[in-house]
Design a protein around this motif. Structure first.
Motif, mmCIF file in Angstrom:
data_model
loop_
_atom_site.group_PDB
_atom_site.id
_atom_site.type_symbol
_atom_site.label_atom_id
_atom_site.label_comp_id
_atom_site.label_asym_id
_atom_site.label_seq_id
_atom_site.Cartn_x
_atom_site.Cartn_y
_atom_site.Cartn_z
ATOM 1 N N GLY A 119 0.560 -1.628 -0.144
ATOM 2 C CA GLY A 119 -0.412 -0.218 -0.143
ATOM 3 C C GLY A 119 0.790 1.555 0.112
ATOM 4 O O GLY A 119 0.138 2.228 0.704
ATOM 5 N N PHE A 120 2.085 1.215 -0.386
ATOM 6 C CA PHE A 120 2.763 2.194 -0.823
ATOM 7 C C PHE A 120 2.600 3.149 -1.948
ATOM 8 O O PHE A 120 2.199 4.819 -1.487
ATOM 9 N N TYR A 121 1.545 2.522 -2.542
ATOM 10 C CA TYR A 121 1.148 3.475 -3.572
ATOM 11 C C TYR A 121 -0.644 4.502 -3.116
ATOM 12 O O TYR A 121 -1.232 3.490 -2.613
ATOM 13 N N ARG A 126 3.867 3.457 3.276
ATOM 14 C CA ARG A 126 3.401 2.013 4.088
ATOM 15 C C ARG A 126 1.415 1.689 4.240
ATOM 16 O O ARG A 126 1.363 2.638 5.444
ATOM 17 N N GLY A 127 1.619 1.832 3.947
ATOM 18 C CA GLY A 127 -0.400 1.905 3.716
ATOM 19 C C GLY A 127 -1.088 3.562 3.497
ATOM 20 O O GLY A 127 -1.858 2.796 3.849
ATOM 21 N N SER A 128 -0.530 4.205 3.109
ATOM 22 C CA SER A 128 -0.947 5.151 2.249
ATOM 23 C C SER A 128 -2.040 4.580 1.130
ATOM 24 O O SER A 128 -2.744 5.992 1.123
ATOM 25 N N GLY A 129 -2.235 3.319 0.567
ATOM 26 C CA GLY A 129 -3.291 3.131 0.077
ATOM 27 C C GLY A 129 -3.383 2.128 0.157
ATOM 28 O O GLY A 129 -3.084 1.255 0.780
ATOM 29 N N ALA A 183 15.870 11.805 -4.976
ATOM 30 C CA ALA A 183 15.394 11.034 -6.098
ATOM 31 C C ALA A 183 13.779 12.219 -6.789
ATOM 32 O O ALA A 183 14.125 13.366 -6.226
ATOM 33 N N THR A 184 13.825 11.722 -7.729
ATOM 34 C CA THR A 184 13.350 12.253 -8.896
ATOM 35 C C THR A 184 11.491 11.794 -8.920
ATOM 36 O O THR A 184 10.651 12.266 -9.835
ATOM 37 N N ALA A 185 11.108 10.716 -8.185
ATOM 38 C CA ALA A 185 9.806 10.136 -8.669
ATOM 39 C C ALA A 185 8.638 10.836 -8.743
ATOM 40 O O ALA A 185 8.513 11.112 -7.656
ATOM 41 N N ALA A 186 8.202 10.872 -9.460
ATOM 42 C CA ALA A 186 6.525 11.224 -9.651
ATOM 43 C C ALA A 186 5.550 9.923 -10.021
ATOM 44 O O ALA A 186 5.994 9.145 -11.212
ATOM 45 N N LEU A 187 4.607 9.553 -10.356
ATOM 46 C CA LEU A 187 3.771 7.667 -10.012
ATOM 47 C C LEU A 187 2.747 8.071 -10.271
ATOM 48 O O LEU A 187 1.815 8.564 -9.088
ATOM 49 N N SER A 188 2.058 7.942 -11.511
ATOM 50 C CA SER A 188 0.714 7.656 -11.212
ATOM 51 C C SER A 188 -0.164 6.523 -12.637
ATOM 52 O O SER A 188 1.026 6.051 -13.390
ATOM 53 N N VAL A 189 -0.220 5.413 -11.906
ATOM 54 C CA VAL A 189 -0.832 3.955 -12.495
ATOM 55 C C VAL A 189 -2.172 3.803 -12.566
ATOM 56 O O VAL A 189 -2.794 3.979 -11.809
#
Length: 196
Positions: A119-121, A126-129, A183-189
């Motif tokens: 649930g990191f996403y 952890r658990g944010s999703g 870090a430069t991560a941005a994530l939308s899936v």
């Protein structure tokens, strides 16, 4: 790959009993990833001369991704004890090839999968999703999204016949709450098999 400091920050985010990051001290007490960085200095960011290169016979880009596979420090058994039982791993050995790069890529894919299952996403902790069972296609896409092209200077366009989309870099693939250094991560899936 990530530094020991960033590895510690990442391990702290995975607050369970066994984080998915390991560092191994070398025989001289220096952490292996620091020793590796010192040895690799002049070759860092370069594709090794013995790497297989594309294109395939039907002109597809292969490999899709690359992982470090030269001068990788690995555990070395000291052999068998007097009773013919295996000794503990008490030394390290520098090796190269697909037998070293493949576990690096497989481990990165396992961490991506764990990121979604725990649930990191989308919040980066952890658990944010909700737990998500990512498809293989989503895991591959996340690894590709943060890949870094190799070369001096690196090519401007991906994919490339010799390295695909580049070297796996999890700090650019998986956003974490609070971030990691650089870090430069941005994530939308959207995963038709796993996310509604």
């Amino acid at each position: 790959m990530i530094s020991r400091e960033d590895g510690g920050a990442l391990a702290a985010r995975f607050d369970g009993p066994s984080p998915p990051i390991a560092t191994l001290p070398g025989p001289d007490g220096v952490y292996v990833n620091e020793t590796f960085a010192a040895e690799q200095g002049r070759r860092a960011g370069q594709l090794t001369s013995f790497s297989s290169r594309g294109p395939t016979y039907d002109m597809r880009f292969k490999p899709d991704l690359v992982c470090p596979g030269q001068n990788i420090r690995s555990a070395k058994s000291l052999g068998f004890g007097p009773d013919r039982t295996p000794d503990q791993c008490a030394a390290v050995l520098s090796m190269q090839g697909t037998s070293m790069a493949t576990p690096v890529c497989a481990g990165a894919a396992a961490i991506v999968r764990q990121y979604f299952l725990e649930g990191f996403y989308p919040g980066g902790r952890r658990g944010s999703g909700p737990p998500v069972h990512p498809s293989a296609a989503l895991v591959k896409a996340v690894l590709i999204s943060g890949a870094v092209l190799l070369g001096q200077p690196p090519p401007a366009v991906a994919p490339q016949f010799d390295q695909g989309f580049g070297r796996v870099d999890l700090s650019r693939s998986l956003p974490l709450e609070g971030g990691l250094a650089g870090a430069t991560a941005a994530l939308s899936v959207w995963d038709g098999e796993g996310v509604e």
